[in-house]
Design a protein around this motif. Structure first.
Motif, PDB file in Angstrom:
ATOM      1  N   ILE A 118       6.186   2.303  -9.345  1.00 48.47           N
ATOM      2  CA  ILE A 118       6.404   1.255  -8.354  1.00 48.47           C
ATOM      3  C   ILE A 118       5.301   0.221  -8.545  1.00 48.47           C
ATOM      4  CG2 ILE A 118       6.559   0.698  -5.908  1.00 48.47           C
ATOM      5  CD1 ILE A 118       7.438   3.584  -5.411  1.00 48.47           C
ATOM      6  N   VAL A 143       3.449  -3.352  -7.320  1.00 50.25           N
ATOM      7  CA  VAL A 143       3.236  -4.259  -6.193  1.00 50.25           C
ATOM      8  C   VAL A 143       2.475  -5.462  -6.735  1.00 50.25           C
ATOM      9  CG1 VAL A 143       2.247  -4.537  -3.898  1.00 50.25           C
ATOM     10  CG2 VAL A 143       3.134  -2.307  -4.602  1.00 50.25           C
ATOM     11  N   ILE A 201       7.708  -5.992  -4.310  1.00 47.55           N
ATOM     12  CA  ILE A 201       7.824  -4.613  -4.787  1.00 47.55           C
ATOM     13  C   ILE A 201       8.843  -4.581  -5.916  1.00 47.55           C
ATOM     14  CG2 ILE A 201       8.432  -2.256  -4.162  1.00 47.55           C
ATOM     15  CD1 ILE A 201       7.754  -3.035  -1.235  1.00 47.55           C
ATOM     16  N   ALA A 252      11.239  -3.289   1.451  1.00 45.26           N
ATOM     17  CA  ALA A 252      10.752  -1.971   1.879  1.00 45.26           C
ATOM     18  C   ALA A 252      11.921  -1.064   2.260  1.00 45.26           C
ATOM     19  CB  ALA A 252       9.772  -2.121   3.034  1.00 45.26           C
ATOM     20  N   VAL A 276       3.737   0.370   0.900  1.00 44.52           N
ATOM     21  CA  VAL A 276       4.461   1.186  -0.081  1.00 44.52           C
ATOM     22  C   VAL A 276       4.119   2.660   0.102  1.00 44.52           C
ATOM     23  CG1 VAL A 276       4.782   1.640  -2.544  1.00 44.52           C
ATOM     24  CG2 VAL A 276       4.672  -0.702  -1.725  1.00 44.52           C
TER      25      VAL A 276
END
Length: 160
Positions: free
Chosen positions: A66, A68, A74, A83, A118
Motif C-alpha cells: 500500500i 501513501v 492511497i 479509505a 491507512v
C-alpha cells in the motif's frame, strides 16, 4: 515351445511437446508476476531512511503493498483508492487469508495522519501483519537528501 524374447521390448518414448508447453506457461506466469510486483515499488515515493533499513530482496508471495503519497493519495495494485474502497478490499483479503502481510510505503514528506488513516483501515479490516518500508541512510548524499526513487526495503513489523 518358443518364448518371446523379453529383452526386445522397446521403452515408451517420452513426449516432449507437453513438457515444453508446461515450461513455457510457467515461464510466462513468473515473468508476468514479477512485473506486477515491481510496479508497486516503482511509484515515486521517497520512503524515510532508518538506521536498520535494509534492502528487501526477498518478497513474500501474496504480500500487499500500500503506497501513501505526499498528498495522502492511497495506491494499491496500481489503483487510486479511497479509505472506504481500501477497507472493502482489505476485508475481502483478510477473510480469505487470516495472516495477510501488508507493506506500507508512505512518503517521508507526507503528513503523519495519512499513514495513521491507512493503519486504522488495516486494523478495521482485521489485518495485523503490517511492515513499514524504509531505506538505508544515504552516507554519501549531500545534505542527506533522499533519492527520488529509493530502493524498497522493509524494516519494522507491527501488531495492530
Amino acid at each position: 515351445m518358443k518364448f518371446r524374447n523379453v529383452s526386445k521390448i522397446e521403452p515408451i518414448p517420452l513426449q516432449l511437446a507437453p513438457l515444453i508447453d508446461i515450461l513455457l506457461l510457467l515461464l510466462l506466469f513468473f515473468i508476468i508476476t514479477m512485473n506486477f510486483a515491481k510496479q508497486e515499488t516503482e511509484i515515486e515515493i521517497a520512503v524515510p531512511a532508518a538506521e536498520e533499513g535494509k534492502e528487501n530482496t526477498d518478497r513474500t508471495y501474496g504480500e500487499i503493498v500500500i503506497n501513501v503519497k505526499k498528498d495522502g493519495t492511497i495506491l494499491m495494485e496500481g489503483q487510486t483508492l479511497t479509505a472506504e474502497q481500501l477497507l472493502t478490499k482489505l476485508k475481502l483479503i483478510a477473510s480469505i487469508q487470516k495472516d495477510q502481510a501488508v507493506i506500507l510505503r508512505s512518503d517521508e514528506n507526507s503528513l503523519y495522519k495519512f499513514t495513521i488513516n491507512v493503519l486504522d483501515v488495516c486494523q478495521k479490516a482485521g489485518i495485523w501483519n503490517v511492515s513499514f518500508a524504509t531505506r538505508p541512510p544515504e552516507s554519501d548524499a549531500p545534505g542527506g537528501a533522499p533519492p527520488s526513487a529509493p530502493a524498497p526495503s522493509a524494516a519494522a513489523s507491527t501488531a495492530l
